[in-house]
Design an enzyme around this catalytic site. Structure first.
Site, PDB file in Angstrom:
ATOM      1  N   GLU A 245       0.860  -1.523  -0.324  1.00 19.76           N
ATOM      2  CA  GLU A 245      -0.225  -0.593  -0.575  1.00 19.76           C
ATOM      3  C   GLU A 245       0.859   1.403  -0.151  1.00 19.76           C
ATOM      4  O   GLU A 245       0.559   2.744  -0.493  1.00 19.76           O
ATOM      5  CB  GLU A 245      -0.967   0.319   1.073  1.00 19.76           C
ATOM      6  CG  GLU A 245      -1.564   1.680   1.333  1.00 19.76           C
ATOM      7  CD  GLU A 245      -3.285   1.347   0.949  1.00 19.76           C
ATOM      8  OE1 GLU A 245      -3.504   1.941   0.630  1.00 19.76           O
ATOM      9  OE2 GLU A 245      -3.804  -0.365   1.033  1.00 19.76           O
TER      10      GLU A 245
ATOM     11  N   GLY B  16      -6.425   4.975  -1.619  1.00 18.78           N
ATOM     12  CA  GLY B  16      -6.032   3.114  -2.200  1.00 18.78           C
ATOM     13  C   GLY B  16      -7.545   2.651  -1.431  1.00 18.78           C
ATOM     14  O   GLY B  16      -8.215   3.054  -0.590  1.00 18.78           O
TER      15      GLY B  16
ATOM     16  N   ARG C 102       6.213 -16.717   0.612  1.00 22.47           N
ATOM     17  CA  ARG C 102       7.091 -17.259   0.634  1.00 22.47           C
ATOM     18  C   ARG C 102       7.620 -17.260   2.220  1.00 22.47           C
ATOM     19  O   ARG C 102       7.359 -15.357   2.842  1.00 22.47           O
ATOM     20  CB  ARG C 102       8.606 -17.094  -0.173  1.00 22.47           C
ATOM     21  CG  ARG C 102      10.246 -18.305   1.189  1.00 22.47           C
ATOM     22  CD  ARG C 102      10.509 -17.656   0.268  1.00 22.47           C
ATOM     23  NE  ARG C 102      10.920 -18.085  -1.894  1.00 22.47           N
ATOM     24  CZ  ARG C 102      11.449 -19.604  -2.386  1.00 22.47           C
ATOM     25  NH1 ARG C 102      11.935 -19.789  -1.718  1.00 22.47           N
ATOM     26  NH2 ARG C 102      11.662 -19.155  -3.432  1.00 22.47           N
TER      27      ARG C 102
ATOM     28  N   HIS D 252      -1.680   0.451 -14.388  1.00 21.39           N
ATOM     29  CA  HIS D 252      -2.685   1.439 -15.252  1.00 21.39           C
ATOM     30  C   HIS D 252      -2.324   2.653 -14.703  1.00 21.39           C
ATOM     31  O   HIS D 252      -2.863   2.966 -13.470  1.00 21.39           O
ATOM     32  CB  HIS D 252      -3.554   0.258 -14.950  1.00 21.39           C
ATOM     33  CG  HIS D 252      -4.778   2.041 -16.000  1.00 21.39           C
ATOM     34  ND1 HIS D 252      -4.933   1.738 -17.429  1.00 21.39           N
ATOM     35  CD2 HIS D 252      -5.999   2.813 -15.505  1.00 21.39           C
ATOM     36  CE1 HIS D 252      -5.790   3.306 -17.402  1.00 21.39           C
ATOM     37  NE2 HIS D 252      -6.822   3.321 -16.188  1.00 21.39           N
TER      38      HIS D 252
ATOM     39  N   GLY E  86      -5.634   6.265 -15.090  1.00 20.84           N
ATOM     40  CA  GLY E  86      -6.176   6.869 -15.374  1.00 20.84           C
ATOM     41  C   GLY E  86      -6.549   8.240 -14.877  1.00 20.84           C
ATOM     42  O   GLY E  86      -5.846   8.021 -13.866  1.00 20.84           O
TER      43      GLY E  86
END
Length: 127
Positions: free
Chosen positions: A51, A70, A79, A94, A96
């Site tokens: 984050e 967020g 792992r 992406h 936008g």
């Protein structure tokens, strides 16, 4: 961008090697206070680092056009890690007008992928 050295970042011991709108690189040491009860890195730390990397990169890319929050964090734990240094690398998938999607890969000192995540950010107009 507010101070990146205090608060939660300091509690986790995060160090920033690269901070930009196209890439964020964060390092930290796995230590006992960040373990879950079985003595391995707590998954919440991975989520927080994912984050953090995405939000910082997204905010820097958006710049003075607004701010980001967020809206979704999907992090996988691949792992178990008990000690050593981990490195997270965040990059955009992406970007936008209204949303961004960032991916973050976390590797150990041997370069093995230990966790990966993605964060969807909402671009908000300036307040």
């Amino acid at each position: 961008m507010s101070n990146l050295t205090g608060g939660f970042v300091a509690l986790l011991g995060l160090e920033f090697d690269e901070v930009g709108g196209d890439r964020v690189v964060i390092r930290w040491r796995v230590r006992p206070e960040l373990h879950q009860p079985y003595g391995i890195q707590h998954g919440g730390v991975y989520c927080a680092v994912v984050e953090t990397a995405a939000s910082i990169g997204g905010a820097l890319w958006l710049g003075d056009k607004g701010r980001v929050v967020g809206v979704s964090n999907q992090t996988d734990f691949l792992r178990a890690v008990r000690e050593g240094e981990l490195t997270a690398v965040g990059t955009p998938v992406h970007r936008g007008r209204s949303q961004q999607l960032w991916q973050v890969e976390i590797a150990d000192e041997a370069g093995r992928l230990v966790s990966r995540g993605q964060v969807r950010l909402q671009n908000l107009a300036p307040a």
